[in-house]
Motif scaffolding. Sequence first.
Motif, PDB file in Angstrom:
ATOM      1  N   MET A   1       0.859  -1.180   0.000  1.00 44.86           N
ATOM      2  CA  MET A   1       0.000   0.000   0.000  1.00 44.86           C
ATOM      3  C   MET A   1       0.897   1.233   0.000  1.00 44.86           C
ATOM      4  SD  MET A   1      -2.975   1.174   2.703  1.00 44.86           S
ATOM      5  CE  MET A   1      -4.175   0.018   2.048  1.00 44.86           C
ATOM      6  N   VAL A   2       0.644   2.156  -0.936  1.00 49.10           N
ATOM      7  CA  VAL A   2       1.494   3.328  -1.096  1.00 49.10           C
ATOM      8  C   VAL A   2       0.664   4.600  -0.932  1.00 49.10           C
ATOM      9  CG1 VAL A   2       3.178   4.474  -2.590  1.00 49.10           C
ATOM     10  CG2 VAL A   2       2.825   2.018  -2.787  1.00 49.10           C
ATOM     11  N   CYS A   3       1.243   5.583  -0.230  1.00 45.62           N
ATOM     12  CA  CYS A   3       0.586   6.888  -0.054  1.00 45.62           C
ATOM     13  C   CYS A   3       0.908   7.802  -1.237  1.00 45.62           C
ATOM     14  CB  CYS A   3       1.080   7.572   1.221  1.00 45.62           C
ATOM     15  SG  CYS A   3       0.715   6.688   2.740  1.00 45.62           S
ATOM     16  N   VAL A   4      -0.110   8.531  -1.707  1.00 49.94           N
ATOM     17  CA  VAL A   4       0.103   9.559  -2.718  1.00 49.94           C
ATOM     18  C   VAL A   4      -0.620  10.828  -2.271  1.00 49.94           C
ATOM     19  CG1 VAL A   4       0.307   7.906  -4.608  1.00 49.94           C
ATOM     20  CG2 VAL A   4      -1.931   8.903  -4.086  1.00 49.94           C
ATOM     21  N   PRO A   5      -0.170  12.014  -2.698  1.00 53.85           N
ATOM     22  CA  PRO A   5      -0.873  13.245  -2.338  1.00 53.85           C
ATOM     23  C   PRO A   5      -2.307  13.249  -2.865  1.00 53.85           C
ATOM     24  CG  PRO A   5       1.314  13.727  -3.196  1.00 53.85           C
ATOM     25  CD  PRO A   5       1.066  12.277  -3.445  1.00 53.85           C
ATOM     26  N   SER A   6      -3.182  13.940  -2.190  1.00 55.29           N
ATOM     27  CA  SER A   6      -4.591  13.967  -2.588  1.00 55.29           C
ATOM     28  C   SER A   6      -4.800  14.703  -3.896  1.00 55.29           C
ATOM     29  CB  SER A   6      -5.435  14.626  -1.488  1.00 55.29           C
ATOM     30  OG  SER A   6      -4.999  15.950  -1.248  1.00 55.29           O
ATOM     31  N   GLY A   7      -3.876  15.587  -4.255  1.00 50.02           N
ATOM     32  CA  GLY A   7      -4.066  16.396  -5.453  1.00 50.02           C
ATOM     33  C   GLY A   7      -3.460  15.816  -6.714  1.00 50.02           C
ATOM     34  N   VAL A   8      -2.969  14.569  -6.692  1.00 49.34           N
ATOM     35  CA  VAL A   8      -2.310  14.018  -7.874  1.00 49.34           C
ATOM     36  C   VAL A   8      -3.320  13.700  -8.964  1.00 49.34           C
ATOM     37  CG1 VAL A   8      -0.395  13.044  -6.561  1.00 49.34           C
ATOM     38  CG2 VAL A   8      -2.389  11.623  -7.052  1.00 49.34           C
ATOM     39  N   THR A   9      -2.864  13.773 -10.195  1.00 51.52           N
ATOM     40  CA  THR A   9      -3.699  13.404 -11.333  1.00 51.52           C
ATOM     41  C   THR A   9      -3.712  11.891 -11.486  1.00 51.52           C
ATOM     42  OG1 THR A   9      -1.856  13.487 -12.893  1.00 51.52           O
ATOM     43  CG2 THR A   9      -3.047  15.550 -12.474  1.00 51.52           C
ATOM     44  N   GLU A  10      -4.602  11.408 -12.328  1.00 51.23           N
ATOM     45  CA  GLU A  10      -4.658   9.969 -12.589  1.00 51.23           C
ATOM     46  C   GLU A  10      -3.353   9.492 -13.226  1.00 51.23           C
ATOM     47  OE1 GLU A  10      -5.931   6.308 -12.198  1.00 51.23           O
ATOM     48  OE2 GLU A  10      -7.030   8.059 -11.471  1.00 51.23           O
ATOM     49  N   PHE A  11      -2.759  10.330 -14.068  1.00 51.09           N
ATOM     50  CA  PHE A  11      -1.477   9.978 -14.686  1.00 51.09           C
ATOM     51  C   PHE A  11      -0.392   9.840 -13.613  1.00 51.09           C
ATOM     52  CE2 PHE A  11       2.640  11.341 -16.354  1.00 51.09           C
ATOM     53  CZ  PHE A  11       2.821  10.435 -17.390  1.00 51.09           C
ATOM     54  N   GLU A  12      -0.346  10.780 -12.666  1.00 51.23           N
ATOM     55  CA  GLU A  12       0.666  10.735 -11.605  1.00 51.23           C
ATOM     56  C   GLU A  12       0.432   9.549 -10.678  1.00 51.23           C
ATOM     57  OE1 GLU A  12       1.494  15.566 -11.282  1.00 51.23           O
ATOM     58  OE2 GLU A  12      -0.146  14.639 -10.170  1.00 51.23           O
ATOM     59  N   ARG A  13      -0.830   9.239 -10.417  1.00 52.11           N
ATOM     60  CA  ARG A  13      -1.150   8.065  -9.600  1.00 52.11           C
ATOM     61  C   ARG A  13      -0.676   6.783 -10.294  1.00 52.11           C
ATOM     62  NH1 ARG A  13      -5.589   6.839  -5.777  1.00 52.11           N
ATOM     63  NH2 ARG A  13      -6.061   9.056  -5.868  1.00 52.11           N
ATOM     64  N   ARG A  14      -0.889   6.735 -11.611  1.00 50.63           N
ATOM     65  CA  ARG A  14      -0.474   5.553 -12.362  1.00 50.63           C
ATOM     66  C   ARG A  14       1.049   5.433 -12.382  1.00 50.63           C
ATOM     67  NH1 ARG A  14      -2.229   6.826 -17.197  1.00 50.63           N
ATOM     68  NH2 ARG A  14      -4.392   6.593 -16.491  1.00 50.63           N
ATOM     69  N   ALA A  15       1.750   6.574 -12.399  1.00 52.05           N
ATOM     70  CA  ALA A  15       3.212   6.545 -12.398  1.00 52.05           C
ATOM     71  C   ALA A  15       3.741   5.931 -11.108  1.00 52.05           C
ATOM     72  CB  ALA A  15       3.767   7.956 -12.577  1.00 52.05           C
ATOM     73  N   VAL A  16       3.111   6.263  -9.974  1.00 53.16           N
ATOM     74  CA  VAL A  16       3.506   5.656  -8.700  1.00 53.16           C
ATOM     75  C   VAL A  16       3.250   4.156  -8.741  1.00 53.16           C
ATOM     76  CG1 VAL A  16       3.007   5.538  -6.232  1.00 53.16           C
ATOM     77  CG2 VAL A  16       3.152   7.759  -7.358  1.00 53.16           C
ATOM     78  N   ASN A  17       2.050   3.775  -9.207  1.00 54.35           N
ATOM     79  CA  ASN A  17       1.703   2.359  -9.303  1.00 54.35           C
ATOM     80  C   ASN A  17       2.701   1.606 -10.187  1.00 54.35           C
ATOM     81  OD1 ASN A  17      -0.678   0.249  -8.905  1.00 54.35           O
ATOM     82  ND2 ASN A  17      -0.058   0.151 -11.037  1.00 54.35           N
ATOM     83  N   ASP A  18       3.045   2.202 -11.332  1.00 52.51           N
ATOM     84  CA  ASP A  18       3.971   1.544 -12.264  1.00 52.51           C
ATOM     85  C   ASP A  18       5.381   1.454 -11.680  1.00 52.51           C
ATOM     86  OD1 ASP A  18       1.884   1.305 -14.004  1.00 52.51           O
ATOM     87  OD2 ASP A  18       2.512   2.932 -15.333  1.00 52.51           O
ATOM     88  N   ALA A  19       5.799   2.480 -10.914  1.00 52.95           N
ATOM     89  CA  ALA A  19       7.132   2.456 -10.308  1.00 52.95           C
ATOM     90  C   ALA A  19       7.237   1.335  -9.281  1.00 52.95           C
ATOM     91  CB  ALA A  19       7.447   3.801  -9.659  1.00 52.95           C
ATOM     92  N   VAL A  20       6.186   1.164  -8.476  1.00 50.47           N
ATOM     93  CA  VAL A  20       6.181   0.080  -7.483  1.00 50.47           C
ATOM     94  C   VAL A  20       6.138  -1.270  -8.190  1.00 50.47           C
ATOM     95  CG1 VAL A  20       4.973  -0.914  -5.508  1.00 50.47           C
ATOM     96  CG2 VAL A  20       5.046   1.557  -5.787  1.00 50.47           C
TER      97      VAL A  20
END
Length: 328
Positions: free
Chosen positions: A102-121
């Motif tokens: 489970m990874v924390c991301v800022p509340s203001g991130v875009t869907e693209f930025e959220r996907r980048a975190v998911n892809d990095a993990v």
Amino acid sequence: MLFSQDIGIDLGTANTLVFVKGKGIVIREPSVVAIDQRFNPPRVVAVGSQAKEMIGRTPGSVVALHPIQNGVVADFDATAEMLRRYIKKASGGSLFNRARIMVCVPSGVTEFERRAVNDAVKSAGAKYISIIESPLASAIGASLPVTGATGSMIVDIGGGTSEVAVIALKDIVTSLSIKTAGDDMDEAIINYVKRKYSILIGERTAEDIKIKLGSAFEYEEEGAMNVKGRNLVDGLPLNIEITSQEIREALSDTVQQIVDAIRTTLENTPPELAADIMDNGITLCGGGALLRGLDKLIEQELNIPVEIADNPIDCAVDGTGVCLEKKL
């Protein structure tokens, strides 16, 4: 599916914290990667504390960088390698591809930025990944009553972003994420010293000044410290003394932006929840919450009780731990 381990990650601009179910926080390292650019592709030579020690001290072929900027992935390959090393270390080096993460991301991130975190993990080797917004994780980690209908306000001041959120019924009702946080405080100190004394200091020195002298409100036993930098006039090293009052002046604009973000969020909060916050107060967390007198300044500006969470730096990753253990 039988998971080998449950792992929570607070992937921050300044620091990365890793929680393992049953063990607690097992990794607490700076989000810094050192890369040797002589290789093709560039090779990661150090991560974490070892890489942070290299900032401002590397030869031309090696660069020490923050792969996370403003809470989002700025350098995909460096982030993936940093996570790979941390996850492998946290999982004991085996079966981490079967870990649930489970990874924390800022509340203001875009869907693209959220996907980048998911892809990095995922690139780090993990297959089972869930994302949680940092303010919600922080509120859970700070033991705020997030499951009920009562409103709670959390202010998470990290390295790259400050996030303000009102939470009720296990979800974020209203929030605001601004790219003004701890790193901007360091930059404000660098600019102040440069402007007033014509001396250039590095980010590590600025961070040290912030920790030792930084404040948002007057405090007892204010002091001063010697600061070494490069004289911009003749290029030679120079030593000056700087006071806590000067640093408070340097930080005032950055601090005011955070206060304004809290005010704006309150203005956008439904009246019933705003009344709850008036009664229950505001909780500060993140590394920025440790700035002396910040709670007093916010309380004075907004006329609302403010408290600092226990272990404010750990709130977000502790929240992932609670979610993993209690299946929230």
